[in-house]
Write a protein that holds these residues in place. Structure first.
Motif, mmCIF file in Angstrom:
data_model
loop_
_atom_site.group_PDB
_atom_site.id
_atom_site.type_symbol
_atom_site.label_atom_id
_atom_site.label_comp_id
_atom_site.label_asym_id
_atom_site.label_seq_id
_atom_site.Cartn_x
_atom_site.Cartn_y
_atom_site.Cartn_z
ATOM 1 N N GLY A 67 0.836 -1.084 -0.115
ATOM 2 C CA GLY A 67 -0.282 -0.022 -0.008
ATOM 3 C C GLY A 67 0.901 1.358 -0.133
ATOM 4 N N ASP A 68 0.703 2.040 1.075
ATOM 5 C CA ASP A 68 1.399 3.487 0.987
ATOM 6 C C ASP A 68 2.623 3.091 2.019
ATOM 7 O OD1 ASP A 68 -0.377 4.768 -0.547
ATOM 8 O OD2 ASP A 68 -1.429 5.580 1.035
ATOM 9 N N ARG A 69 3.175 1.912 2.252
ATOM 10 C CA ARG A 69 4.378 1.781 2.989
ATOM 11 C C ARG A 69 5.227 0.920 1.949
ATOM 12 N NH1 ARG A 69 4.034 0.427 9.125
ATOM 13 N NH2 ARG A 69 3.425 2.564 9.790
ATOM 14 N N ALA A 70 6.376 0.787 2.369
ATOM 15 C CA ALA A 70 7.354 -0.237 1.571
ATOM 16 C C ALA A 70 8.318 -0.341 2.517
ATOM 17 C CB ALA A 70 7.872 0.352 0.267
ATOM 18 N N LEU A 71 9.114 -1.668 2.479
ATOM 19 C CA LEU A 71 10.323 -2.201 2.980
ATOM 20 C C LEU A 71 11.324 -2.156 2.110
ATOM 21 C CD1 LEU A 71 11.664 -2.900 5.753
ATOM 22 C CD2 LEU A 71 11.029 -5.426 4.994
ATOM 23 N N ARG A 112 24.611 -2.234 4.886
ATOM 24 C CA ARG A 112 23.573 -2.872 4.348
ATOM 25 C C ARG A 112 22.405 -1.781 5.047
ATOM 26 N NH1 ARG A 112 20.029 -6.919 5.868
ATOM 27 N NH2 ARG A 112 21.857 -7.380 7.368
ATOM 28 N N VAL A 113 21.260 -1.236 4.151
ATOM 29 C CA VAL A 113 20.379 -0.447 4.968
ATOM 30 C C VAL A 113 18.980 -1.131 4.574
ATOM 31 C CG1 VAL A 113 19.591 2.188 4.523
ATOM 32 C CG2 VAL A 113 22.048 1.777 3.992
ATOM 33 N N ILE A 114 18.287 -0.870 5.686
ATOM 34 C CA ILE A 114 16.840 -1.316 5.640
ATOM 35 C C ILE A 114 16.068 -0.023 5.922
ATOM 36 C CG2 ILE A 114 15.155 -2.860 6.739
ATOM 37 C CD1 ILE A 114 17.524 -4.186 5.493
ATOM 38 N N ASP A 115 15.171 0.186 5.176
ATOM 39 C CA ASP A 115 14.196 1.564 5.137
ATOM 40 C C ASP A 115 12.958 1.143 5.116
ATOM 41 O OD1 ASP A 115 16.458 3.508 5.106
ATOM 42 O OD2 ASP A 115 16.482 3.270 2.796
ATOM 43 N N ARG A 131 3.971 11.345 -1.983
ATOM 44 C CA ARG A 131 5.651 11.745 -1.899
ATOM 45 C C ARG A 131 6.102 10.547 -1.101
ATOM 46 N NH1 ARG A 131 8.793 14.043 2.236
ATOM 47 N NH2 ARG A 131 10.736 14.106 1.542
ATOM 48 N N TRP A 132 6.780 9.666 -1.697
ATOM 49 C CA TRP A 132 7.649 8.560 -0.955
ATOM 50 C C TRP A 132 8.878 9.364 -0.344
ATOM 51 C CZ3 TRP A 132 5.865 3.726 -0.047
ATOM 52 C CH2 TRP A 132 4.804 3.253 -0.871
ATOM 53 N N ALA A 133 8.914 8.910 0.979
ATOM 54 C CA ALA A 133 10.332 9.298 1.667
ATOM 55 C C ALA A 133 10.419 8.092 2.628
ATOM 56 C CB ALA A 133 10.276 10.697 2.190
ATOM 57 N N ILE A 134 11.696 8.229 3.237
ATOM 58 C CA ILE A 134 12.240 7.239 4.539
ATOM 59 C C ILE A 134 11.334 8.007 5.817
ATOM 60 C CG2 ILE A 134 14.054 6.500 5.889
ATOM 61 C CD1 ILE A 134 15.757 7.006 3.514
#
Length: 186
Positions: free
Chosen positions: A94-98, A124-127, A135-138
């Motif tokens: 949805g409006d989230r992403a890993l 290694r980066v997990i966001d 707007r997608w952002a961390i």
């Protein structure tokens, strides 16, 4: 995403939306790295939501705004460095992403040290990304250090084959001195 063509317009639109979302997230990740390399803290700040958390693997943990404030002081004086981002996995919900990605950083430590050296580091980066107001952002970043290798500084530009006179080379620099920020396209 399926490996066959969708058989209806709604499925096609869903898959196109997923591709556009993944591209937007990818561009945030790459812009962050550009900001680090060019000393452009505005690009780093733009990668985060205002209330984001940064957990930089033991070197910083707290509000991303505080991390960016530190970067505004550090980056203009930081050594020459290059971030290469690879193995990017983006899982939409949805409006989230890993996201998970690897970032390899090369940095030249040749000023202010008695023994100049080059440093090669893999992290290694997990966001957790969120889409807010389109707007997608961390929203939350966690970094794990994988390894580091240091080596004596020895720059010969292919033993002279690439550049017999290295002083003539156009070199990467920090903002505003890098060619990225130059308006001269002549």
């Amino acid at each position: 995403m399926s490996d066959t063509m969708p058989d209806d317009d709604s499925t096609l639109m869903t898959e196109l939306r997923a591709l556009l979302d993944k591209q937007a997230i990818y561009e945030v990740l790459v812009s962050y790295c550009r900001g680090a390399d060019r000393g452009d803290a505005d690009l780093i700040a733009a990668a985060y939501h205002d209330d984001a958390i940064e957990d930089h693997g033991g070197t910083f943990k707290g509000p991303a705004a505080d991390y960016v404030a530190t970067m505004r002081k550090v980056l203009p004086k930081a050594p020459r460095m290059t971030h290469a981002i690879t193995n990017i996995m983006i899982e939409l919900d949805g409006d989230r992403a890993l996201t998970e990605c690897y970032i390899m950083t090369f940095s030249r430590r040749d000023t202010g040290v008695d023994d100049p050296f080059d440093s090669l580091t893999m992290a290694r980066v997990i966001d957790r990304f969120e889409r807010r107001d389109g707007r997608w952002a961390i929203a939350h970043r966690r970094l794990a250090w994988e390894w580091n290798h240091e080596m004596p500084l020895h720059e010969s530009w292919g033993r002279g084959a690439i550049a017999p006179d290295p002083a003539a080379l156009v070199r990467g620099a920090k903002k505003p001195d890098d060619i990225l920020y130059s308006q001269d396209w002549s």
